[in-house]
Every structure is written in C-alpha cells, then in structure tokens.
Design a protein around this motif. Structure first.
Motif, PDB file in Angstrom:
ATOM      1  N   SER A  98      44.118   5.242  59.221  1.00  0.00           N
ATOM      2  CA  SER A  98      43.007   5.072  60.155  1.00  0.00           C
ATOM      3  C   SER A  98      43.301   5.873  61.417  1.00  0.00           C
ATOM      4  O   SER A  98      44.459   6.058  61.788  1.00  0.00           O
ATOM      5  CB  SER A  98      42.804   3.591  60.496  1.00  0.00           C
ATOM      6  N   HIS A  99      42.222   6.352  62.030  1.00  0.00           N
ATOM      7  CA  HIS A  99      42.364   7.213  63.203  1.00  0.00           C
ATOM      8  C   HIS A  99      41.962   6.464  64.472  1.00  0.00           C
ATOM      9  O   HIS A  99      40.888   5.860  64.530  1.00  0.00           O
ATOM     10  CB  HIS A  99      41.490   8.458  63.064  1.00  0.00           C
TER      11      HIS A  99
ATOM     12  N   ASN B 238      37.929   6.747  64.223  1.00  0.00           N
ATOM     13  CA  ASN B 238      37.015   6.653  63.086  1.00  0.00           C
ATOM     14  C   ASN B 238      36.743   5.159  62.841  1.00  0.00           C
ATOM     15  O   ASN B 238      37.390   4.300  63.455  1.00  0.00           O
ATOM     16  CB  ASN B 238      37.572   7.373  61.859  1.00  0.00           C
TER      17      ASN B 238
END
Length: 650
Positions: A87-88, A98
């Motif tokens: 995950s960003h 994101n």
C-alpha cells in the motif's frame, strides 16, 4: 551502571510470493501459546501469541483490497503487526497515497497502532522492474508499547528483492558506548590528599633536568592514588544520584517483565527525570558560557548545534611517515651556500660579543604569573602531566619546579622528555586529503615545558615589543586581526575620498613555521634582545627536537627536527615575529602584517603606477624570502584593486 539485560525478543519477518506464504523467525524466552493461520479475502495472515505479546504477520497481494479481521486484546499485551501491506502512503515514504494506503492508515488509527518507521532507513523492497526502492513492508505496534520496540532493516536476502525487517525490544533508557580510552576523572579527585602527598615526597628528588623522569613518575604515582582513572564501557547521559536509584529499580522490573504496566510507568518516570536533568545542564552551560576568557566550550557548543556534520576524511594513501617526511622537507634550508653560512657565523659571533650576559633567576612571582595562563582541559604532552595536576601543585612542588627552571636556565639544558613531541596532523579545510602538504601539524608538548617557555617569553617580551615594527599585529598585546582589517578598510576608503585606486597584494607563505631556519633566527634574536644568556636559553629550546606524527591511531617513526618552530609552542609566535621583523619596507606602499600574513597596499590615479610599484615590491620580497628560507605560495597569493572608476573595469 551497565545497561539492563534485554529479554531477547527479536522478530524477523520475510515475505515472498503468496504461494510461499509468510515466515516468522522469533527468539523469545517465552513459549508460543497458540498460532492461528487464516485468510481474509485472499490476504494471508499468520497470528502467533506468546505469553508476553501477540505477533501478526500479513501478506496483501497488490490487487487485493485491504481488509482486517476484528482485533481483540483482553490481556492488554503488546501487539505487533508486521508484513507486506503493498500500500502507498506518504507517511512511509511514497510520493502519494492510494486507497489501500489510506485504509491501512485508518485501520492503524482506529485500533490504536503506531507505525515503526524511520525515513533514514533502507528501503525494504528493491524493484527489479522499476529499479527503485520502496517500503511495502510495514511494522505497527500498539501505541501504549511503542517506546519498547525499535525497527531496523537488515541486509538483502539472497534470491529475494526484499530486505528482512527486524523488530527488537529496547529499554526506555539506553546506554551509550564510550570511546574506551582511560582518563582521569578530575571531578572526583581528592586534590587535598594529592597536594599533601606530592609536597611531602617531592623533597626526595633533586631539581635537575636529569631527574625530571623521576619527578614525572612521582606525579603519576600520586595522581593514580588520589584521582580516579579508567574508562566506562557504556554510560547514560544525565544520570545523577536521584535517577540512579530509579534506574536500578527499572532494571529489575524490566528484566522481570518489560511490558508490565509498572515497568512502563517506571520507564516514563526515568525518562522524565533524565530530560529535566538535561534541561538543567543546558541552562547551566548557556549561563556559564564566556566568549571572552574561555571560548573553547562556547565554540564547541556552537559546532554541536550546527546541523551540518563535519567528518574527517580518512585516506589510507597518506601515511604518518609521509606527513613526517613532508615536515622534514619543509625545514630544509633553501640557501645552502657555504659563504652564506660563514657570514651567518661571523655575524652571530659579533652579535654575541656585543650582548650582555646578565640574567636574573626566575622568581615565585614569575611562576605565579605563568601559572595564571594555564587553562583546564588542554591536551598533555608525552609525560602525561596535565594542567589540572599542575594547578594543584603545593608550595613545595612549586618551589621544586621553580628550582628546575632556574637550573635549566643556568645550564642551558632541559629535560630530554621536553624535546619530544607528538604531532597530530589535521586536514586543512577544503584541501586534497591525498596530498601530504594538506595537513596542519599540531605539536602536543609537555605542559611544564610550555610553562617554562612562557617564563622565557616574559623575559624577552619588553625588548621584542620595543623593536617590533608597528605594521605587525600578530600575537601582540592589544592588537588583533580586526585592527588590520579596519586599518586596510580605512586605507581603501581614504582612497575613495581622494578618487584614487588602491592596489593590494595578499601574500601567503607555505608552511611558514616549518621553514624557519634556526641559525638565521638565533642571529635575529641576538640582534634584537642583546642578551647572550637569553639567546643560549632559546637555542637550548630549539636544538635536537624529536617528533612523531600520529594519524587515525597510526604513528610514524621518530624524526629529528633541525629547523622550524613547533605549532603549539608558546614561544613560537613571538620567535616568528622576530624572524620576519626585517621584511623590506617600500616607499609609497603600506604594509599590513598579521603573523605570517602580509598585505601590500598602494594608491595612485594610474593602474600602471600601481602595477609597477607592486611588481618591484614582490621582486624584492622574493629575494628576501629566498635569503631567509621562506616559501611564498603563488597559488594563494592574490592581487586586487579597489576603485570607483567603473568605466575602466575589464
């Protein structure tokens, strides 16, 4: 006090393809209570519970949305969640968020988790496709126990793009490693006993240069008895008597259970006490800062506060022996003509015949005056006698030292140990570390020798001050670099007022102190002070000097110094002023001198006139430098013109 024994909990989580699952490598004193492996919408989760904590490993494939099963923690144990979240989020180093990154952030906030992350750590994943590092591997800890853990990123794993993430327990207060060099603790010294015993035993030693080694051994023997000496393997900053008791109590609780509520509370109290002590010491430091009488601590504080880190460059190609060879090369005389040496000898004989031979013994007042210049914290010479020890010499020991100085002056001999020096080579700022000429040699001399030098300097100072040119401002009472800068600035402004051009040449000498020729120096000293006895004393300080160079813990061979003045000597600046006092003077040219720095300045309405004057002056200076074994540095010699005629600028 040694740091507490940390209960060895170390977790290493490594993730690969979801088919290969996740792996937890744990070392813990406690045993695993239960293990649970389940999936949540294609996310792989492995939960392990021990007697002390709950450890959860997760792998989320990139296309799978982030979801998480309900978390319960009835025993309020530390909870660690670590894994490949894919995950960003800008919080852990990505350029933008994101949806999965936002979901992970909200999940951590809702479940009271804190992210273990340091922006300075290595990236945990190196993409073979994008050729860039990322941080998909995250570690979250229950916020209440956040201070009990630390995260590090290990070395790359073979045949993997991931780096192992290591979570370790840590105490609230961590001991720091010391440099391991034994030293005296003067704060805890029993100075009364030191002074009394040394005064009682000094009577058994004759005050003679040949007996100085016996004196040195006695001082060290007494010092080791009354001054604690050693080194700590580790220490805790700002730990005082009050916090020491709390620290011992915290260690016992930490060894029993590092995650117990009482242990955490003790850790917070201890941290608060150390912070208060640190604040108090900072207030005392700022209050006692004195830039006038002792600026050493003030400048050290300023450097520590500077955000830039200055590290010494280590180059193995330059050895201490190479630097020592360069120092000897600097001291070789440029003028080796036999006729020149014969003329020097004849002139020296004549100067000595015209000199008086009167010399009054040093007095207790002379010694007291010299002692007033000693500053604590200065590096000692090879004899190991420090300024703090000398400042606590008793009446009998001071009388012994005074008798030694008078014996040295009467016989023109000094102890052999005073002729030896440890030279520390420091890289000059902005210089090439591979060149031996880029290092500044600092001689660490015996402090009692420097004290003797100061007493000799006090004898010659009135005569020297009387004869020095007023253009010289270096190392003179009431003069400084600011004086010369103001004088030069005023000279230039006066030229502006009269609409004249000011031409200047800033002359730089290469290794000025190292190139001083002893024969020429002694001749100039004899002509200036006109005292045969003092000339012989100064000669005894210069001859047969030996040194070795130390760099990065490595030492050179012992070398004999036939010329040059040691940087670190009390008398060296005054002797250099005498050595260069006869620099040529020029009509229509002002001289601004500070030690070995020289500025020639002249004014005219014509650039050609200024050029002619300065060119002739430099030619004369070149002849003077050659005759006196000084080396001008053309690369650092600068020429500059100050004027208001903008239309004539090129």
């Amino acid at each position: 006090m040694a740091p507490p024994n940390i209960p060895g909990m170390h977790l290493i989580i490594h993730h690969e393809h979801p088919k290969h699952g996740s792996a937890i490598y744990a070392r813990d004193k406690s045993t695993i209570v239960k293990s649970q492996d389940f999936s949540e919408q294609s996310m792989e989760i492995l939960r392990v519970e021990t007697a002390q904590m709950t450890i959860t490993s997760v792998y989320k494939p990139p296309p799978t949305p982030f979801t998480w099963p309900q978390i319960t923690n009835p025993n309020n144990k530390p909870m660690i969640t670590i894994g490949d979240f894919n995950s960003h989020n800008t919080i852990w180093g990505y350029g933008q968020n994101n949806p999965d990154g936002v979901a992970v952030e909200e999940w951590a906030a809702n479940n009271d988790f804190t992210l273990l992350h340091n922006q300075k750590d290595q990236h945990t994943f190196n993409s073979g496709r994008w050729k860039k590092g990322y941080n998909p591997d995250l570690a979250f800890v229950s916020s209440r126990h956040f201070s009990s853990f630390e995260r590090t990123v290990g070395d790359p794993v073979p045949k993997s793009q991931h780096r192992p993430v290591i979570i370790s327990t840590k105490p609230a207060v961590k001991a720091l490693d010391s440099n391991g060099i034994p030293r005296f603790n003067f704060r805890k010294a029993n100075w009364e006993e030191f002074t009394a015993e040394l005064d009682a035993r000094i009577k058994s030693i004759e005050a003679d240069p040949e007996k100085y080694d016996d004196f040195r051994k006695l001082v060290w023997e007494v010092a080791k008895r009354h001054i604690p000496r050693g080194c700590r393997e580790s220490y805790i900053p700002c730990l005082n008597d009050e916090s020491q008791k709390l620290y011992e109590k915290y260690i016992k609780a930490y060894n029993a259970d590092p995650f117990n509520e009482e242990t955490i509370q003790l850790g917070e109290e201890l941290t608060s006490l150390l912070a208060d002590e640190s604040t108090q010491r900072w207030i005392e430091l700022i209050t006692n800062t004195d830039m006038t009488h002792n600026s050493k601590k003030a400048w050290a504080t300023i450097k520590r506060l500077n955000s830039e880190k200055h590290t010494q460059t280590r180059i193995a190609a330059v050895t201490p022996n190479q630097v020592a060879n360069q120092l000897l090369q600097n001291g070789k005389p440029l003028n080796k003509e036999r006729g020149h040496l014969k003329r020097l000898k004849c002139q020296m004989d004549q100067a000595m015949r015209d000199s008086e031979d009167q010399f009054n013994n040093f007095t207790h007042e002379d010694l007291k005056e010299a002692l007033s210049y000693l500053k604590a914290g200065k590096a000692s010479g090879l004899d190991g006698i420090t300024t703090e020890m000398i400042q606590h010499f008793g009446p009998n020991t001071k009388s012994w030292v005074l008798d030694l100085y008078n014996k040295c002056a009467a016989t023109c001999r000094i102890p052999k140990g005073w002729r030896k020096a440890r030279v520390v080579a420091l890289l000059k700022p902005g210089k090439d570390p591979k060149s031996t000429k880029s290092y500044r040699p600092i001689s660490l001399l015996c402090i009692l020798y420097k004290l003797y030098e100061r007493m000799v300097m006090a004898r010659i100072a009135p005569k020297v001050e009387e004869n020095l040119t007023p253009d010289q401002a270096g190392f003179r009472p009431g003069r400084s670099t600011c004086d010369q800068l103001l004088n030069l600035t005023q000279f230039i402004e006066d030229g502006y007022e009269t609409k004249q051009i000011t031409g200047t040449v800033f002359v730089d000498l290469t290794a000025a102190y190292d190139t001083v020729n002893h024969r020429i120096l002694l001749l100039k000293v004899a002509k200036m002070i006109k005292n045969k006895k003092l000339v012989n004393i100064i000669q005894s300080l210069l001859e047969n000097r030996r040194f070795f160079v130390e760099m990065d813990g490595r030492k050179s061979r012992w070398r004999t110094q036939k010329n040059g003045l040691p940087q670190g000597s009390v008398l060296a600046p005054t002797l250099f002023n005498i050595y260069t006092n006869d620099q040529p003077e020029f009509a229509d040219i002002r001289r601004f001198i500070y030690a070995d720095d020289l500025c020639l300045a002249t004014q005219s309405t014509s650039f050609k006139t200024i050029e002619r004057r300065l060119t002739d002056a430099l030619e004369t200076l070149t002849e003077y430098y050659t005759k006196n074994s000084l080396n001008a540095n053309p690369g650092k010699t600068q020429v500059c013109a100050f004027h208001l005629n903008k239309h004539t600028q090129n």
